[in-house]
Design an enzyme around this catalytic site. Structure first.
Site, short mmCIF file in Angstrom:
data_model
loop_
_atom_site.label_atom_id
_atom_site.label_comp_id
_atom_site.label_asym_id
_atom_site.label_seq_id
_atom_site.Cartn_x
_atom_site.Cartn_y
_atom_site.Cartn_z
N GLU A 1 -7.36 5.19 -1.26
CA GLU A 1 -8.21 4.64 -2.32
C GLU A 1 -9.53 5.39 -2.49
O GLU A 1 -10.34 5.01 -3.32
CB GLU A 1 -8.46 3.15 -2.07
CG GLU A 1 -7.19 2.35 -2.23
CD GLU A 1 -7.41 0.85 -2.06
OE1 GLU A 1 -8.48 0.46 -1.59
OE2 GLU A 1 -6.49 0.10 -2.41
N LYS B 1 -9.26 7.88 2.77
CA LYS B 1 -9.56 6.60 3.41
C LYS B 1 -8.43 6.26 4.39
O LYS B 1 -8.64 5.72 5.46
CB LYS B 1 -9.65 5.52 2.32
CG LYS B 1 -9.89 4.12 2.82
CD LYS B 1 -9.95 3.16 1.64
CE LYS B 1 -10.11 1.72 2.08
NZ LYS B 1 -9.98 0.78 0.96
N GLN B 2 -7.20 6.56 3.99
CA GLN B 2 -6.03 6.13 4.76
C GLN B 2 -4.84 7.02 4.46
O GLN B 2 -4.87 7.80 3.51
CB GLN B 2 -5.70 4.69 4.38
CG GLN B 2 -5.27 4.54 2.93
CD GLN B 2 -5.38 3.12 2.42
OE1 GLN B 2 -6.36 2.78 1.80
NE2 GLN B 2 -4.38 2.31 2.70
N TRP C 1 0.45 -4.66 -1.19
CA TRP C 1 1.63 -3.91 -0.77
C TRP C 1 1.82 -4.00 0.74
O TRP C 1 2.88 -3.71 1.26
CB TRP C 1 1.54 -2.44 -1.22
CG TRP C 1 0.52 -1.59 -0.48
CD1 TRP C 1 -0.79 -1.91 -0.25
CD2 TRP C 1 0.71 -0.30 0.10
NE1 TRP C 1 -1.42 -0.89 0.43
CE2 TRP C 1 -0.53 0.11 0.66
CE3 TRP C 1 1.79 0.57 0.20
CZ2 TRP C 1 -0.71 1.33 1.31
CZ3 TRP C 1 1.62 1.79 0.85
CH2 TRP C 1 0.38 2.16 1.40
N ASP C 2 0.78 -4.42 1.43
CA ASP C 2 0.84 -4.62 2.88
C ASP C 2 2.10 -5.40 3.26
O ASP C 2 2.76 -5.12 4.26
CB ASP C 2 -0.37 -5.45 3.36
CG ASP C 2 -1.72 -4.88 2.94
OD1 ASP C 2 -1.79 -4.24 1.88
OD2 ASP C 2 -2.71 -5.10 3.66
C1 BGC Z 1 -6.51 -0.71 1.62
C2 BGC Z 1 -5.25 -1.12 0.90
C3 BGC Z 1 -4.77 -2.45 1.44
C4 BGC Z 1 -5.87 -3.49 1.35
C5 BGC Z 1 -5.48 -4.80 1.99
C6 BGC Z 1 -7.54 -1.83 1.47
O1 BGC Z 1 -8.69 -1.49 2.19
O2 BGC Z 1 -7.02 0.47 1.07
O3 BGC Z 1 -4.24 -0.13 1.10
O4 BGC Z 1 -3.66 -2.86 0.71
O5 BGC Z 1 -7.02 -3.02 2.03
O6 BGC Z 1 -5.18 -4.66 3.33
#
Ligand code: BGC
Length: 764
Positions: free
Chosen positions: A482, A596-597, A340-341
């Site tokens: 996540e 995490k984010q 999704w980035d």
């Molecule tokens: C993140 C995801 C991201 C992926 C790739 C993961 O660590 O939690 O949101 O899409 O890294 O960058």
């Protein structure tokens, strides 16, 4: 703080290593990489060194080595390495005394410049210079120039061995089942690497400076072909060698004769000429993409330009058969997969600057629509369910298991490919953004409507009617955060799901009214009549977490009932990413208020006007306290959100951190590739956050919230195919539009309405 030195030479900015730094070898190889959207070549040293991991990656060139492994971007034959022997002594920087050292990246042109001065055992001192670039003018072309100068004596017999080395692996996994090597016309070196479903052709030609060339011979090795060039030269006299490499995947393959002709032409005109053409192309790209910030420090300016450099060169320009990976083309990280980035973090830069490329990224997703339909069906859903990780096709490529847990020896199951569903809404969000910004009806008719309707069908089947609650719920999912797996009603996911069904309903009605023929066609293909009722129902009755009495939007059904992680500060400060997982098991983490984010914060970024300012403020601060920022996607999201609510000091704190995600003092970051989403996030923060730009419902909104020491920002955006020059400060907004408009553009500056004809100046 930026680990690299920032040097301004003329109009151009370079990032430079501060000395010979083996500890930073892997990181710098990614950060200084030469890419052009077709290829990405890690900036490894030309001369062999102990540390380093060479890599050349070609966009869309994937392979699955073993049945149980997921497909990965293949590490292709290396063309950068050379072995040097001078009067019988092998030259290795790690064995010699290093007298001087310079390695730098020009962040406007992408050229790498490396100069090293060595003293050998024989006492000979020499300087080796290595320059290289991946051409933007001809995306198949990679060029390298090596210059060797003895500083205190003569070289009677110098030997340079270089060529095409097919012994590269992806961390030990060799993908090519066959590699053919040969030489044509005692001139061209050629390697063809075969994968089960693709081939790669690497053709090389070279030239040596006339004065010194003595002999040349060819060496055929297992999986590689090389030239050995001998030369002699005297003190202070340079011998130079130029290498021209032409790289093509099967589907782009032109006649070998044609490739040879091209290489000969490049060789005859020389490095500077090929570089000049590449530079010209880069200049024209920067003309559109450049952001001028008065008052920004050189470091800030460099970090923003660095982000843009990598964004520019990670884009597979003019193609729809591949997209942008989480690490661009700079390393093996995440196996070159697309997340999704791309739609949420990277696409906006292209949408506002090169909208035709934003379209290409979306068309790539359309090419994967059938595979997304198959994934939905396999999980018992309707419509299309896009993959959490994609490679070349639209198939799900998320590995089922991650690295072993070193304490238990068991592999951790990766749930994202199975449960992280929001990507199916993220793509739709990007489609609608694209359409609103461009009005590209052709794209909608060919791809957009179908994707939106299929996504809506998916979400409708994904949501379950909860009799007790009297609403639709989305259970057992993973939101952007996540660390919180298997939860119900993730706010981000539910709002995004509703966004899709709502959009589908609106568009279906509009099409039925205005484009009945197209509606009929789509209706027949997708059975719209049968679906629309369900879309309306889910739109009206899906559960949407609303702010509680403290104005906090619950991240999911249980998040607010969990206990907090008491020592979160320790992990926030840790240099090691995801260190929390070394102290706590996944199950423990899931049961804590620890992110995490950015999660709810992402929702606030995507819909800046959905909630009152007070709610936004409360939530950004509340969730930040609980976020470790263990994903590189997090700082930029928080910076943008804080800027949007006018918390400039806090925004600046986060912005400073995201600015240096790939550039900071931590040698362990970025070793397997740059962080593409974060680089996109930097642009989002600058333009959406600080300049306060947002285009919605046919209106350009601007509410500048520019950091105190930035006096003024200037850049260009594209709306409906026309260019607008934007100049903003905290005191005024000045807009100028290019020719060709037939209607004034509604503009709102800090909530006051205006019309942009040719130009507009508003005092704040
Ligand atoms: C993140 C995801 C991201 C992926 C790739 C993961 O660590 O939690 O949101 O899409 O890294 O960058």
């Amino acid at each position: 703080m930026i680990h690299y030195a920032v040097e301004k030479r003329g109009q151009e900015i370079w990032l430079a290593e501060r000395g010979y730094e083996p500890r930073f070898a892997l990181k710098t190889e990614s950060v200084f990489a030469q890419c052009n959207g077709y290829m990405g070549v890690r900036a490894s040293h030309g001369l062999s060194v102990l540390d380093g991991r060479r890599g050349m990656f070609i966009a869309g060139f994937f392979n699955r080595a073993y049945e149980e492994e997921s497909t990965e971007l293949v590490n292709c034959p290396d063309v950068t390495e050379y072995l040097l022997k001078l009067d019988g002594e092998d030259v290795y920087p790690d064995r010699a005394s290093i007298l001087g050292y310079e390695r730098r990246l020009n962040i406007q042109t992408g050229e790498l410049f490396n100069k090293i001065r060595l003293r050998l055992d024989s006492g000979l001192e020499l300087e080796v210079t290595d320059r290289r670039f991946a051409s933007m003018e001809d995306q198949h072309l990679f060029v390298q120039k090596i210059i060797i100068t003895p500083l205190n004596g003569t070289i009677q017999k110098g030997e340079l061995v270089t060529g095409i080395n097919g012994q590269q692996t992806n961390s030990g996994v060799s993908h090519f089942h066959k590699i053919d090597c040969r030489v044509y016309e005692k001139q061209f070196l050629h390697v063809t690497g075969y994968l089960p479903e693709d081939t790669l052709s690497v053709l090389m030609d070279c030239s040596c400076s006339n004065s010194g060339e003595d002999t040349k011979e060819f060496l055929l090795k297992r999986r590689g072909v090389f030239g050995r060039y001998t030369f002699h030269t005297t003190e202070g006299e340079s011998w130079s060698y130029e290498k021209y490499v032409y790289i093509q995947k099967e589907e782009d393959r032109t006649e070998l004769e044609l490739q040879k002709e091209k290489l000969e032409e490049y060789r005859r005109s020389g490095y500077e000429s090929a570089f000049g053409k590449h530079h010209e192309k880069m200049r024209s790209i920067w003309k559109r993409a450049g952001i001028q910030i008065q008052g920004a420090t050189l470091e800030e300016d460099a970090a923003i330009k660095f982000a843009q450099y990598h964004l520019i060169v990670m884009m597979p320009w003019h193609r729809t058969d591949c997209s942008i990976a989480a690490k661009g083309l700079t390393g093996e990280g995440y196996k070159g997969h697309v997340f999704w980035d791309t739609e949420i973090f990277i696409n906006p830069f292209f949408l506002y600057t090169f909208p035709e490329e934003a379209r290409n990224l979306l068309e790539f997703r359309y090419r994967g629509l059938d595979a997304a339909r198959e994934k939905a069906e396999a999980y018992g859903y309707q419509g299309a369910m896009f993959p959490w990780e994609a490679a070349k096709t639209g198939k799900e490529e998320t590995p089922l298991y991650a690295a072993l847990n070193i304490h238990t020896g068991k592999a951790n199951k990766v749930w994202s490919g199975i449960k992280e569903h929001h990507v199916t809404a993220d793509i739709i969000y990007a489609i609608w953004q694209y359409y609103t910004m461009t009005g590209d009806e052709n794209f909608m008719q060919n791809c957009g409507y179908e994707m939106i309707f299929e996504a809506a069908a998916f979400w409708t089947s994904r949501a379950r009617w909860d009799e007790a609650r009297g609403c639709y719920v989305i259970e057992d999912t993973i939101g952007p955060d996540e660390y919180t797996e298997h939860i119900d009603n993730n706010a981000y996911t539910n709002y995004m799901a509703r966004y899709c069904t709502n959009l589908a309903v609106t568009l279906a009605k509009k099409l039925e009214r205005n484009q009945p023929r197209l509606y009929q066609e789509l209706s027949q293909k997708l059975n719209l009549q049968q679906h629309i009722k369900g879309w309306v129902d889910v739109t009206d009755k899906i559960y949407l977490p609303v702010p509680d009495t403290n104005l906090i939007i619950p991240q999911d059904d249980t998040f607010l009932t969990k206990k907090r992680l008491t020592d979160i500060e320790k992990y926030k400060k840790s240099q090691i990413k995801q260190a929390v997982l070394l102290d706590y098991s996944r199950d423990e983490i899931v049961n804590m208020q620890v992110l995490k984010q950015a999660d709810v914060v992402m929702l606030l970024n995507l819909f800046p006007h959905m909630f009152p300012e007070e709610v936004v403020k409360k939530n950004v601060l509340f969730y930040e306290e609980r976020t470790i920022h263990d994903s590189s996607l997090s700082y930029c999201a928080h910076a943008q959100a804080c800027a949007a609510i006018g918390q400039i000091e806090l925004a600046w704190e986060f912005f400073k951190r995201c600015l240096v995600i790939d550039l900071d003092e931590n040698p362990n970051d970025s070793t397997d590739g740059i962080h593409a989403a974060s680089l996109g996030g930097i642009w989002n923060c600058v333009v959406f956050g600080f300049a306060g730009i947002n285009y919605e419902d046919g209106q350009l909104n601007i509410s500048p919230k520019i950091p105190e020491h930035w006096k003024e920002m200037q850049f260009y955006i594209q709306i409906h195919g026309y260019e607008i020059q934007v100049r903003v400060s905290n005191q005024e907004v000045v807009l100028k539009r290019g020719g060709g408009w037939d209607q004034p553009l509604p503009v709102s500056v800090n909530g006051r309405d205006f019309l942009l004809e040719d130009s507009l100046k508003v005092m704040i």
